[in-house]
Design a protein around this motif. Structure first.
Motif, PDB file in Angstrom:
ATOM      1  N   THR A  18      47.342  -0.998  32.125  1.00  0.00           N
ATOM      2  CA  THR A  18      48.645  -1.269  31.536  1.00  0.00           C
ATOM      3  C   THR A  18      49.694  -1.088  32.633  1.00  0.00           C
ATOM      4  N   PHE A  19      50.754  -1.894  32.586  1.00  0.00           N
ATOM      5  CA  PHE A  19      51.771  -1.821  33.625  1.00  0.00           C
ATOM      6  C   PHE A  19      53.058  -2.463  33.118  1.00  0.00           C
ATOM      7  N   LYS A  20      54.124  -2.297  33.896  1.00  0.00           N
ATOM      8  CA  LYS A  20      55.439  -2.846  33.564  1.00  0.00           C
ATOM      9  C   LYS A  20      55.948  -3.675  34.732  1.00  0.00           C
ATOM     10  N   LEU A  21      56.559  -4.818  34.408  1.00  0.00           N
ATOM     11  CA  LEU A  21      57.250  -5.636  35.390  1.00  0.00           C
ATOM     12  C   LEU A  21      58.750  -5.517  35.149  1.00  0.00           C
ATOM     13  N   THR A  22      59.474  -5.096  36.187  1.00  0.00           N
ATOM     14  CA  THR A  22      60.931  -4.940  36.104  1.00  0.00           C
ATOM     15  C   THR A  22      61.582  -5.911  37.073  1.00  0.00           C
ATOM     16  N   SER A  23      62.423  -6.798  36.520  1.00  0.00           N
ATOM     17  CA  SER A  23      63.075  -7.826  37.324  1.00  0.00           C
ATOM     18  C   SER A  23      64.573  -7.539  37.382  1.00  0.00           C
ATOM     19  N   GLN A  24      65.149  -7.489  38.617  1.00  0.00           N
ATOM     20  CA  GLN A  24      66.580  -7.241  38.771  1.00  0.00           C
ATOM     21  C   GLN A  24      67.071  -7.857  40.074  1.00  0.00           C
ATOM     22  N   PHE A  25      68.373  -8.154  40.106  1.00  0.00           N
ATOM     23  CA  PHE A  25      68.961  -8.723  41.308  1.00  0.00           C
ATOM     24  C   PHE A  25      69.100  -7.637  42.373  1.00  0.00           C
ATOM     25  N   THR A  26      68.928  -8.030  43.606  1.00  0.00           N
ATOM     26  CA  THR A  26      69.090  -7.050  44.686  1.00  0.00           C
ATOM     27  C   THR A  26      70.557  -6.644  44.831  1.00  0.00           C
ATOM     28  N   SER A  27      71.480  -7.561  44.504  1.00  0.00           N
ATOM     29  CA  SER A  27      72.902  -7.198  44.450  1.00  0.00           C
ATOM     30  C   SER A  27      73.224  -6.726  43.036  1.00  0.00           C
ATOM     31  N   SER A  28      74.325  -6.041  42.871  1.00  0.00           N
ATOM     32  CA  SER A  28      74.686  -5.466  41.574  1.00  0.00           C
ATOM     33  C   SER A  28      74.948  -6.581  40.563  1.00  0.00           C
ATOM     34  N   GLN A  29      74.176  -6.588  39.485  1.00  0.00           N
ATOM     35  CA  GLN A  29      74.348  -7.560  38.404  1.00  0.00           C
ATOM     36  C   GLN A  29      74.308  -6.833  37.063  1.00  0.00           C
ATOM     37  N   LYS A  30      74.424  -7.615  36.001  1.00  0.00           N
ATOM     38  CA  LYS A  30      74.584  -6.995  34.690  1.00  0.00           C
ATOM     39  C   LYS A  30      73.267  -6.598  34.029  1.00  0.00           C
ATOM     40  N   PHE A  31      72.179  -7.339  34.316  1.00  0.00           N
ATOM     41  CA  PHE A  31      70.980  -7.216  33.508  1.00  0.00           C
ATOM     42  C   PHE A  31      69.769  -6.754  34.314  1.00  0.00           C
ATOM     43  N   ILE A  32      68.854  -6.139  33.585  1.00  0.00           N
ATOM     44  CA  ILE A  32      67.492  -5.864  34.056  1.00  0.00           C
ATOM     45  C   ILE A  32      66.545  -6.391  32.988  1.00  0.00           C
ATOM     46  N   VAL A  44      61.167  -8.006  41.854  1.00  0.00           N
ATOM     47  CA  VAL A  44      60.327  -7.639  40.716  1.00  0.00           C
ATOM     48  C   VAL A  44      59.442  -6.478  41.138  1.00  0.00           C
ATOM     49  N   ASP A  45      59.528  -5.383  40.398  1.00  0.00           N
ATOM     50  CA  ASP A  45      58.733  -4.194  40.684  1.00  0.00           C
ATOM     51  C   ASP A  45      57.658  -4.027  39.626  1.00  0.00           C
ATOM     52  N   LEU A  46      56.473  -3.703  40.107  1.00  0.00           N
ATOM     53  CA  LEU A  46      55.343  -3.454  39.222  1.00  0.00           C
ATOM     54  C   LEU A  46      55.187  -1.932  39.113  1.00  0.00           C
ATOM     55  N   THR A  47      55.515  -1.376  37.952  1.00  0.00           N
ATOM     56  CA  THR A  47      55.586   0.074  37.797  1.00  0.00           C
ATOM     57  C   THR A  47      54.745   0.535  36.609  1.00  0.00           C
ATOM     58  N   ASP A  48      54.703   1.866  36.451  1.00  0.00           N
ATOM     59  CA  ASP A  48      54.013   2.504  35.308  1.00  0.00           C
ATOM     60  C   ASP A  48      52.576   2.005  35.172  1.00  0.00           C
ATOM     61  N   VAL A  49      51.890   1.875  36.332  1.00  0.00           N
ATOM     62  CA  VAL A  49      50.502   1.389  36.312  1.00  0.00           C
ATOM     63  C   VAL A  49      49.585   2.512  35.814  1.00  0.00           C
ATOM     64  N   ILE A  50      48.831   2.224  34.766  1.00  0.00           N
ATOM     65  CA  ILE A  50      47.877   3.185  34.212  1.00  0.00           C
ATOM     66  C   ILE A  50      46.516   2.499  34.104  1.00  0.00           C
ATOM     67  N   GLY A  51      45.483   3.102  34.668  1.00  0.00           N
ATOM     68  CA  GLY A  51      44.157   2.530  34.556  1.00  0.00           C
ATOM     69  C   GLY A  51      43.374   2.659  35.856  1.00  0.00           C
ATOM     70  N   PRO A  52      42.170   2.119  35.861  1.00  0.00           N
ATOM     71  CA  PRO A  52      41.577   1.426  34.702  1.00  0.00           C
ATOM     72  C   PRO A  52      41.020   2.408  33.681  1.00  0.00           C
ATOM     73  N   ASN A  53      41.209   2.081  32.408  1.00  0.00           N
ATOM     74  CA  ASN A  53      40.694   2.893  31.325  1.00  0.00           C
ATOM     75  C   ASN A  53      39.684   2.088  30.521  1.00  0.00           C
ATOM     76  N   SER A  54      38.626   2.752  30.105  1.00  0.00           N
ATOM     77  CA  SER A  54      37.625   2.097  29.267  1.00  0.00           C
ATOM     78  C   SER A  54      38.140   2.067  27.831  1.00  0.00           C
ATOM     79  N   ILE A  55      38.299   0.850  27.279  1.00  0.00           N
ATOM     80  CA  ILE A  55      38.818   0.728  25.920  1.00  0.00           C
ATOM     81  C   ILE A  55      37.718   0.384  24.921  1.00  0.00           C
ATOM     82  N   LEU A  56      36.727  -0.372  25.355  1.00  0.00           N
ATOM     83  CA  LEU A  56      35.552  -0.698  24.557  1.00  0.00           C
ATOM     84  C   LEU A  56      34.348  -0.669  25.486  1.00  0.00           C
TER      85      LEU A  56
END
Length: 385
Positions: free
Chosen positions: A146-160, A127-139
């Protein structure tokens, strides 16, 4: 056409019909067998895909758990009174209070690893934690990553499997605002301690003038190394309020502390009383005669200067603190309440002082940051390779 030919023709047609039926049944059977085979194969594939999806989802859940359970000690809590340099806040045992940062917001803020590897049902998932943006003041008072979690098999599989998230946390500061110290106090506050001694009745700072024959007075009049200002600070007095003069007995009210510029008494049948449970401050006390009257001090009297005398009877159930104390002549007598005098905390005559400079209590969330993170899933997606 003779009858024999007709019978032979009918037999040939029947034979053709039977052959057609056999071929039709064979085709239908083959189709059904093929359909069943491929259906089973598709079910196996669908089940395998579903299992892959669940493994990817489980790895994301484990990463989220790792983010939520993150905890680190970083810095100490400081008091900021606006006068002194910020100084460490202390707990009830006198120890510095460490700041504990926890949860996904501080996981990102503290620069923790952005990759996690997990073994799910015998398979390795990253699981990779990517596209981290911040910290930003929203209020106002709110910051967000904000960030993204990407989960994938270390061996070649069909899905991400991907999740896009945001986490919001209150803006925190290691310094908490506390009231400024009282006038005359330099540096961080210390634990308040009564400047006098337990059991004292009359405390003088600068000088004492009592005739040696006045044994009763001499026995209850004690010196101190403390300053008058230290007593004023301890009792939290505002001496700028000492503006009016007073003769007589004040009417009891909700104000437990009274201020006077001078307390004067002279003449016949004088009656002055400081009631039990009250404190009176005066710049100067001058009682030169009572004419058979009395002066009752059942609470606390604090003054820069006290000069008393005359044919007065003084009832002392509380306590007196003064810079200068003078007893004129030998006519004044004193009656002392055996249970009176100052206690360890400076109380006397049922008057109990409030600590002069109490810091506000330390709240749990002052030093525990990220206790209740606001985590939102903004998008989720399954990508087939």
């Amino acid at each position: 056409m003779n009858r024999g030919n007709i019978i032979r023709n009918e037999k040939g047609a029947a034979l053709l019909l039977i052959l057609f039926l056999i071929v039709f049944v064979a085709i239908v059977g083959a189709t059904m067998i093929n359909s069943t085979f491929y259906g089973k194969k598709n079910n196996v594939i669908a089940l395998a895909d579903q299992q892959e999806f669940y493994r990817l989802e489980a790895a994301i859940d484990m990463m989220l758990h790792q983010l939520r359970e993150f905890e680190v000690v970083d810095g100490i809590l400081l008091n900021n009174d606006g006068v002194n340099e910020p100084y460490p806040a202390l707990d009830e045992n006198g120890n510095e209070v460490p700041i504990i940062k926890r949860g996904p917001y501080y996981y990102l803020a503290m620069g923790q690893p952005l990759t996690g590897s997990y073994v799910i049902d015998g398979q390795s998932v990253q699981v990779d934690l990517t596209d981290v943006i911040g910290p930003n003041s929203i209020l106002e008072g709110q910051n967000q990553y904000t960030f993204k979690l990407t989960s994938q098999f270390t061996s070649s599989q069909k899905f991400i499997r991907e999740l896009e998230l945001s986490v919001t946390e209150e803006d925190k500061d290691e310094m908490r605002d506390v009231p400024p110290p009282p006038p005359g106090q330099v540096g961080p506050p210390q634990t308040p301690k009564f400047p006098g001694n337990s059991g004292d009745r009359i405390i003088f700072i600068d000088s004492k003038n009592v005739h040696h024959n006045q044994i009763a007075w001499n026995n209850i009049t004690k010196p101190t190394n403390s300053t008058l200002q230290s007593f004023i600070n301890y009792y939290g007095l505002d001496t700028t309020k000492a503006l009016t003069n007073w003769n007589g007995v004040p009417v009891p009210d909700v104000e437990k502390i009274r201020y006077y510029n001078e307390i004067n008494a002279s003449g016949n049948a004088v009656s002055i009383a400081i009631q039990e449970g009250y404190l009176t401050y005066a710049n100067k006390v001058n009682i030169t005669g009572c004419g058979g009257g009395s002066v009752t001090i059942s609470g606390v009297l604090i003054a820069n200067e006290i000069k008393i005398g005359g044919q007065c009877t003084y009832y002392l159930g509380g306590g007196i603190i003064t810079g200068k104390f003078e007893l004129g002549g030998n006519a004044a007598s004193v009656l002392v309440d055996e249970k009176g005098g100052f206690k360890d905390d400076g109380s006397a005559g049922e008057y109990t002082p409030s600590p002069p400079y109490m810091l506000p209590p330390i709240n749990y969330d002052d030093f525990n940051w990220g206790l209740d993170p606001n985590i939102n899933i903004t998008n989720m997606e399954t990508i087939r390779k």
